[in-house]
Scaffold this motif. Structure first.
Motif, PDB file in Angstrom:
ATOM      1  N   THR A 122      -0.980  -1.157  -4.265  1.00 61.89           N
ATOM      2  CA  THR A 122      -0.156  -1.192  -5.473  1.00 61.89           C
ATOM      3  C   THR A 122       0.169  -2.606  -5.926  1.00 61.89           C
ATOM      4  OG1 THR A 122       1.859  -1.053  -4.139  1.00 61.89           O
ATOM      5  CG2 THR A 122       0.913   1.019  -4.933  1.00 61.89           C
ATOM      6  N   GLU A 131      -4.793   6.842   0.003  1.00 61.45           N
ATOM      7  CA  GLU A 131      -4.162   5.546   0.128  1.00 61.45           C
ATOM      8  C   GLU A 131      -4.678   4.609  -0.960  1.00 61.45           C
ATOM      9  OE1 GLU A 131      -4.544   3.906   3.986  1.00 61.45           O
ATOM     10  OE2 GLU A 131      -3.096   5.283   4.899  1.00 61.45           O
ATOM     11  N   GLN A 174       0.843  -1.189   0.000  1.00 59.92           N
ATOM     12  CA  GLN A 174       0.000   0.000   0.000  1.00 59.92           C
ATOM     13  C   GLN A 174       0.880   1.240   0.000  1.00 59.92           C
ATOM     14  OE1 GLN A 174      -2.547   0.157   3.433  1.00 59.92           O
ATOM     15  NE2 GLN A 174      -4.206   1.176   2.356  1.00 59.92           N
ATOM     16  N   THR A 175       0.375   2.307  -0.603  1.00 56.39           N
ATOM     17  CA  THR A 175       1.087   3.580  -0.573  1.00 56.39           C
ATOM     18  C   THR A 175       0.068   4.707  -0.503  1.00 56.39           C
ATOM     19  OG1 THR A 175       2.824   4.873  -1.671  1.00 56.39           O
ATOM     20  CG2 THR A 175       1.138   3.944  -3.090  1.00 56.39           C
ATOM     21  N   LYS A 176       0.570   5.916  -0.226  1.00 59.00           N
ATOM     22  CA  LYS A 176      -0.303   7.091  -0.161  1.00 59.00           C
ATOM     23  C   LYS A 176       0.208   8.106  -1.165  1.00 59.00           C
ATOM     24  CE  LYS A 176      -1.944   8.591   3.746  1.00 59.00           C
ATOM     25  NZ  LYS A 176      -2.099   9.243   5.083  1.00 59.00           N
TER      26      LYS A 176
END
Length: 444
Positions: free
Chosen positions: A370, A367, A360-362
């Motif tokens: 990926t 958020e 996961q990324t922001k």
């Protein structure tokens, strides 16, 4: 944000701004230049008094002129850099011409505000300038040209980032050009203008320089007074600014040359290596990134120990553009490295299993997921919009079924985790099915 866009548009098309407080008159003038719906056209006859070149004292692109109208008054006329090569044959200093311009009805005849650039221009001309506009067409004794009749193929070249790497150029001479700039002349015929206060002082400039420069050939739509003089941006802060705002701001960037050894290679979530921690001769650790399709080559080059590398700054790391091997430099791709449709098998496969890891990324406060590992052996890419929409409906331990395309591994890549990599066409979680944009229809 709207105010910033107006100011940026004016820098490119309507004037030069310095780091000073924006006054009401200045803001009014900026708005008038940017607000095109009430602009009018006028035709002037007179003389081309002075051609103007952007951003630097030497070698910058042609982007404007000072024109003396038939009533004897001077007016300041701008145009985009990429029209320079087309306009130049019809703009000769001291020669008669007829020009068609567009602009705000008031500003065509009166300047509401004069910034430092316009004041310096008036000082150099020893006369007052009345009005400003944007050039649309010009006619002289040799012929005529307009925005409508220009070679569209040449103008379209402005969309292509045409840069070339130069490695280890020998410095011929270096001197103070004026109170704010240093001129570096190289043995290869190029000259670099560097602002004082950059990373190097005059005495600290090394005898060899590596840099990235713009290609200035017949396909470049801009006209340069001296095509071999480049405005040099030096230092990580400047290079990060360029990476965030685009290369239209640059002529060239100086690379950072370091002798380094590999501390450790770093695999991405999919197991492919495209970055590493390196250590320079001073013991400093640097995070470097490189083209993942050159991973095995880079690994082999460093197996014998230290290497001289040529680096370009990024926001939080350095990008390897070249690695020296004896007398030669192995050039590494400068572009953004990403998987493309050519990397995947075009046949659709179906995979079922349990999600064992989620990534996961922001981005800009949002958020998104990926990627996911399925059964500890399969990596699934999750494209941007799907990563947001899949939201709370996906978690570790869920059963998942995907239909998608399997990545074809290349011997040139360095894999530290031997995952099978898939780009999904559909994702099934429980009773919900997510459709993903097709890899071969829209690209990644």
């Amino acid at each position: 944000m709207k105010k910033f866009i107006i100011i940026l548009s004016t820098i490119l098309l309507g004037g030069q701004l310095t780091a000073q407080k924006v006054t009401p008159d200045q803001l009014d003038q900026i708005k008038r230049m940017s607000r095109r719906n009430n602009h009018i056209e006028k035709t002037y006859t007179g003389t081309v008094e002075k051609l103007l070149y952007s951003f630097q004292t030497l070698g910058g692109p042609l982007s404007g002129l000072v024109f003396r109208k038939s009533d004897g008054k001077l007016t300041y006329i701008r145009f985009s850099d990429w029209y320079g090569k087309s306009f130049k044959p019809f703009l000769q200093e001291g020669k008669k011409a007829e020009i068609r311009v567009t602009g705000d009805p008031l500003l065509l005849d009166v300047l509401i505000y004069r910034d430092d650039y316009l004041r310096e221009l008036e000082f150099s001309m020893k006369e007052e300038i009345f009005g400003m506009g944007i050039l649309k067409a010009v006619k002289n004794e040799t012929g005529s040209i307009s925005l409508e009749t220009m070679d569209k193929r040449l103008i379209q070249n402005r969309f292509f980032d045409r840069l070339v790497n130069v490695y280890n150029a020998d410095v011929k001479s270096k001197s103070e050009l004026n109170e704010s700039e240093i001129l570096i002349c190289l043995q290869n015929g190029d000259s670099l203008l560097m602002a004082k206060g950059s990373d190097y002082s005059l005495d600290e400039i090394p005898q060899k320089l590596s840099y990235v420069k713009e290609v200035r050939d017949e396909d470049n739509p801009a006209y340069f007074r001296n095509p071999h003089v480049f405005n040099l941006y030096r230092g990580k802060a400047s290079q990060v600014l360029i990476s965030q705002n685009g290369s239209f701001l640059i002529n060239t960037l100086l690379m950072n040359t370091e002798v380094v050894s590999i501390d450790e290679f770093i695999p991405e979530n999919n197991g492919i290596v495209e970055s590493a921690w390196v250590r320079n001769l001073e013991g400093e650790r640097l995070l470097v990134k490189f083209d993942f399709k050159r991973g095995q080559e880079i690994k082999s080059l460093f197996e014998l120990g230290t290497r001289t590398v040529h680096l370009m700054a990024q926001r939080d790391s350095w990008k390897i553009l070249g690695i020296e091997e004896g007398e030669t430099v192995n050039e590494i791709s400068r572009g953004t490295w990403r998987h493309s449709s050519e990397d995947y098998n075009k046949n659709i496969s179906t995979i079922e299993g349990k999600i064992t890891t989620l990534f996961q990324t922001k981005i800009q406060g949002i958020e998104r997921y990926t990627g996911a590992i399925i059964d500890d052996s399969i990596y699934m890419n999750i494209p941007d919009y799907t990563g947001i929409s899949i939201g709370r409906n996906i978690k570790v331990g869920d059963q998942i079924e995907i239909e998608g395309y399997k990545k074809v591994n290349s011997d040139n890549e360095y894999h530290m985790k031997e995952y099978d990599i898939y780009y999904p066409k559909t994702i099934v979680l429980g009773k919900k099915t997510y459709s993903v944009k097709d890899l071969f229809r829209n690209g990644l």
